[in-house]
Design an enzyme around this catalytic site. Structure first.
Site, mmCIF file in Angstrom:
data_model
loop_
_atom_site.group_PDB
_atom_site.id
_atom_site.type_symbol
_atom_site.label_atom_id
_atom_site.label_comp_id
_atom_site.label_asym_id
_atom_site.label_seq_id
_atom_site.Cartn_x
_atom_site.Cartn_y
_atom_site.Cartn_z
ATOM 1 N N ASP A 123 29.453 26.831 48.196
ATOM 2 C CA ASP A 123 30.619 27.719 48.152
ATOM 3 C C ASP A 123 31.721 27.230 49.090
ATOM 4 O OD1 ASP A 123 29.898 30.088 50.736
ATOM 5 O OD2 ASP A 123 28.815 28.235 50.284
ATOM 6 N N GLU A 124 32.928 27.712 48.843
ATOM 7 C CA GLU A 124 34.066 27.525 49.753
ATOM 8 C C GLU A 124 34.161 26.095 50.271
ATOM 9 O OE1 GLU A 124 34.752 31.892 51.585
ATOM 10 O OE2 GLU A 124 33.071 30.811 52.470
ATOM 11 N N VAL A 125 34.273 25.138 49.348
ATOM 12 C CA VAL A 125 34.334 23.735 49.757
ATOM 13 C C VAL A 125 35.804 23.328 49.861
ATOM 14 C CG1 VAL A 125 33.640 21.393 49.201
ATOM 15 C CG2 VAL A 125 32.152 23.305 48.605
#
Lengths: 521, 398
Positions: free
Chosen positions: A314-316
């Site tokens: 997530d949230e890369v």
């Protein structure tokens, strides 16, 4: 007259009453019927296993039964004189299969009968597996209460006939031990409290950007990224947690979030960072990165026996990849932009996990960005919003629901009513697709959570979700007002059992506003 | 050690010398050899729990007792009853616990005995309190005759013999449960309006030429006598001293709470004192940071050594208006630990420390130790008590 027939007539004569408000159980079982008689549980209640195929070699049942007796007494001395009649001498547990390994989709169903006729009078539990029997003991413990006038353990509204099984096989709670270290005692307390509302997956988000607390024997410098020398978990600690949970019917899902949320890895191995000034995501161009992931997953596979592992994703934020020269060069040489590289990373990590025998769970961004390229057995973990699950199952993948607007426990303004009403199958009408939603999970992110406030932030709101995940739709209240007093009493039961569950009124983990009885707060 | 209770303190200290080595996976003692000689400065180092504003399950009380032993606190002052609820079983007057919040928010006599023995095993006394004549509205749920009238329900009816019969019954029952030499009779915040307003009580006052202030004194002294007859030393909140200190039984221990500067006056009159100045040692006051708790000194203003000996010690008070099972431990800790060191350690040792370095580091370590032991102690450096950590971080810096 045959005893069974007599029993049947007794039930018919007393009749059944399913008015939900007289049933003080949480979560509400699949089917419940009860009568009007009061029974007592003997001071020396015993457990028997007549008729069981299962032999309890690991003492799972025996220990659970003892814990249940302690819970029922709640430290009071139940030393009143045993009445001559209406006395339950114990519980007979019939477990039909010998399986004692906990796993995904293990049969958790049970029947619990508390009759008013029988010599000697005893409760009867029937379950396919020992894990169903554990749930039955939990339910039985909620039927009993300590009576202050007689000093006996009373059981009202007998006879009871309960037939129960969960709606979803995956009923999870996430804890985050990277934003704050959680001592073992705290984690074990959370596991115990989970069993009271029949949650069955502890999603352990072990590592994140701030700290790396767990021992990885293959790469022993990784835990130099822990906050401090003593804010760590050894491998034996992790094994201890898994065993503690398994004995209570709780699976442990380990997460190693990659490539983002991994800044803490570089404290021990700085080559994992794109550069010293640009520290996440993990360096996609470096084979060493994947060697380390392989080492971690290999060590995990010896400890975490659940069939799934969570690989995050997530949230890369990929800017450090484009800004760091050697990575930019690698991208060019491989004809990749950063989106390709993100996808490449996730898929390569998936393959490593699969090679160690796991099936993979990933956060939903992986699906939103390249869903069709994910391994076909991937379980997509929804968190961003409430309309993702339908898309996932339409694509033929399994889904876990954790939409943050309703099921994120760190959002203190998310009310218990919101937790209760959040329906995992919303927007999914096709029954085949509905089966692909394996369940849901409430998430206790740790930015402002440590040992001092975790319990009151998790409970009672997680319990509201627990009923949504366990009970059939017919048993779930459509108007939360009809569940309020039952949840309030469950919260007080949690308190009596030493769990610091917060008052229902107000936001998450508020202090009680004023003096008063527990059920009105 | 001279007694097993000294040995228990020694074991606690030893446990704090031990650390877990994460590399060798052994438990170690560092910086050996150690020579430690220790004894407390004050004999009375208390924590007060209030189970009337909110019921606290026995499990929670046990946990509080465990956590007290970690910082060598040794008196659990159990403020059992107050206006909102009456949770304890009193065999002589079995209707009294009808004043409990609900049927399950109660303590049986066995529960109370169990708590006393659990505490004793950890070297902790239990001092019970029966607060009279104020703070006693809940008594009338079972026996409405104790109220001046149905519409004026406190303080307890001073004019009625029945009131003192009930007090005698309660104290006799409690004598079989609480062996500690001190018994707290309350006596604080007595609003005597209902005595004047209720005809039969007003008549009783007039017949004896008493003002309500006289009646307050009469009540407190009569209750004291009942306790003394049962071989107890009475403890009373400071209003009794402030109002009629000269008439108090000379054995009385005065419990200061209203503010600073009280114990000096108490010991000057030859009475013993316990300090709980609410400006610093009331744990329900969330805006008192640990530094203020730590620097509060029970002997402040008392220079005469003979008088200093009359200060038995001090007590931090966990009033329960907004404290229940969900938040009581994080309100008590770590601030109670700051007071615990003030009450145990030698004054020279305390004064030699620097608050912001040596004391803070040790308190941080102790708070994280409490967490490891399953006690939900709150972050140390937050200004307000029982707030969450402000963001991610190591336990040792929050």
């Amino acid at each position: 007259m045959a005893p069974a027939l007599r029993l049947l007539l007794a039930f018919l004569a007393i009749g059944s009453c399913t008015a939900a408000d007289h049933v003080d159980l949480w979560p509400m079982p699949k089917t419940v019927s009860h009568g009007t008689q009061r029974l007592y549980v003997s001071n020396n209640a015993t457990m028997s296993m007549a008729g069981s195929k299962y032999s309890d070699g690991k003492a799972i049942l025996k220990d659970a039964f003892q814990r249940m007796l302690d819970l029922m007494k709640l430290n009071h001395n139940a030393d009143g004189a045993n009445p001559s009649s209406s006395l339950l001498t114990g519980v007979n547990i019939v477990v039909l299969s010998t399986q004692d390994e906990l796993g995904f989709e293990v049969d958790e169903s049970y029947n619990l009968t508390v009759p008013t006729i029988g010599e000697p009078l005893h409760a009867q539990i029937e379950a396919q597996t020992v894990f169903g029997a554990l749930h039955a003991l939990q339910t039985f413990s909620q039927l009993c209460h300590f009576e202050f006038t007689s000093r006996l353990i009373g059981l009202n509204s007998a006879p009871w006939m309960i037939s129960d099984a969960p709606r979803f096989p995956y009923r999870g709670l996430l804890i985050d031990t990277s934003r704050h270290y959680l001592p073992l005692a705290t984690i074990k307390g959370v596991i115990d409290a989970m069993t009271y509302s029949k949650l069955n997956v502890l999603h352990w988000h072990i590592v994140d950007e701030q700290s790396f607390p767990i021992e990885i024997p293959s790469y022993p410098k990784l835990w130099n990224g822990s906050y401090s020398y003593s804010e760590r978990y050894t491998m034996p600690d992790a094994i201890d947690i898994v065993r503690y949970a398994e004995k209570r019917g709780v699976n442990v899902l380990a997460e190693i979030d990659v490539p983002g949320h991994a800044r803490s890895w570089g404290v021990g191995y700085p080559e994992l960072w794109p550069s010293d000034s640009c520290r996440e995501p993990l360096d996609v161009s470096n084979n060493f990165t994947f060697k380390v992931i392989d080492g971690i997953l290999s060590d995990f596979s010896k400890v975490f026996k659940f069939k799934f592992v969570h690989l995050g994703g997530d949230e890369v934020n990929t800017s450090c990849w484009t800004e760091t020269p050697h990575i930019k060069e690698w991208l060019n040489n491989n004809h990749m932009n950063v989106s390709d590289a993100y996808r490449y990373f996730v898929l390569r990590a998936q393959k490593i996990a699969i090679s160690h025998g796991y099936e993979v769970i990933n956060w939903e961004e992986t699906f939103n960005n390249f869903g069709d390229k994910l391994d076909r057995k991937t379980v997509v973990h929804n968190w961003l919003g409430g309309d993702v699950a339908p898309k996932v199952v339409a694509a033929g993948l399994r889904c876990i629901v954790s939409n943050q607007d309703k099921w994120y426990l760190d959002h203190l303004d998310a009310t218990w009513e919101g937790f209760y009403l959040n329906e995992p199958l919303k927007g999914i009408n096709n029954t085949e697709q509905q089966r692909l939603v394996i369940g849901g999970e409430v998430c206790m992110w740790g930015e402002q959570i440590d040992a001092s406030d975790i319990e009151q932030t998790i409970w009672p709101r997680a319990a509201a979700a627990a009923e949504r995940l366990w009970s059939p739709l017919e048993q779930i209240a459509e108007d939360t007002r009809s569940a309020t007093s039952r949840l309030s009493r469950f919260r007080c039961l949690l308190n009596q059992r030493g769990v610091a569950a917060a008052p229902l009124a107000g936001n998450g983990r508020t202090a009680p506003y004023e003096p008063g009885p527990c059920v009105r707060q | 050690a001279n007694t097993i209770y000294g040995a228990i303190r020694g074991l606690e200290t030893f446990s704090q010398l031990c650390v877990f080595n994460y590399d060798t996976k052994n438990v170690e003692v560092r910086y050996a050899p150690w020579y430690i000689q220790d004894e407390p400065r004050f004999a009375f180092r208390g924590l007060m729990l209030d189970t009337s504003r909110h019921y606290l399950p026995v499990d929670v009380i046990k946990q509080v007792i465990d956590s007290m032993s970690f910082s060598k606190l040794n008196v659990l002052h159990w403020h059992i009853i107050d206006e909102q609820s009456f949770p304890l079983e009193i065999p002589s007057y079995p209707n009294l616990w009808k004043g409990s919040y609900s049927k399950s928010e109660r303590y049986t006599v066995e529960d109370a005995r169990y708590i006393v023995s659990y505490a004793k095993k950890r070297g902790i006394h239990v001092m019970a309190e029966i607060d009279v004549p104020g703070h006693a509205e809940s008594w009338g749920n079972g026996y409405p005759k104790l109220w001046p009238s149905l519409s004026c329900t406190e303080p307890l009816d001073v004019s009625s013999n029945f009131t003192f019969e009930v007090i005698t019954g309660i104290l006799s029952d409690m004598r079989k449960i609480f062996p500690f030499g001190l018994f707290h009779l309350g006596g604080d915040e007595v609003y005597t309006g209902c005595w004047n307003l209720t005809p039969h009580v007003k008549q009783w006052l007039d017949e004896r030429n008493m003002t309500t202030k006289d009646a307050y004194k009469y009540f407190v002294l009569k209750a004291q006598e009942i306790a003394i007859d049962l071989n107890w030393i009475p403890v009373n909140w400071e209003e009794t001293f402030n109002s009629f200190g000269g008439s108090l039984n000379p054995r009385t221990v005065v419990h200061n709470w209203l503010g600073p500067g009280v114990c000096p006056k108490v010991v000057a009159k030859g009475l013993r004192c316990i300090m709980s100045n609410q400006g610093v040692w009331y744990l329900d006051h969330l805006d008192v940071p640990w530094e203020q708790v730590y620097t509060a000194e029970p002997l402040a203003g008392i220079d005469d050594t003979a008088q200093q000996k009359l200060v038995l010690g001090g007590e931090v008070c966990m009033w329960g208006e907004t404290a229940d099972t969900s938040d009581v431990q994080q309100t008590i800790w770590p601030r109670a630990a700051a007071a615990a060191e003030r009450m145990w350690s030698q004054l020279e040792a305390i004064s030699a420390q620097d608050l912001e370095t040596t004391v803070l580091a040790r308190l941080h370590y102790f708070r994280c130790l409490l967490n490891h032991r399953g006690i939900a102690a709150a972050p140390v450096t937050n200004f307000y008590a029982r707030r969450p950590p402000i963001g991610p971080g190591s336990c040792f810096v929050q």
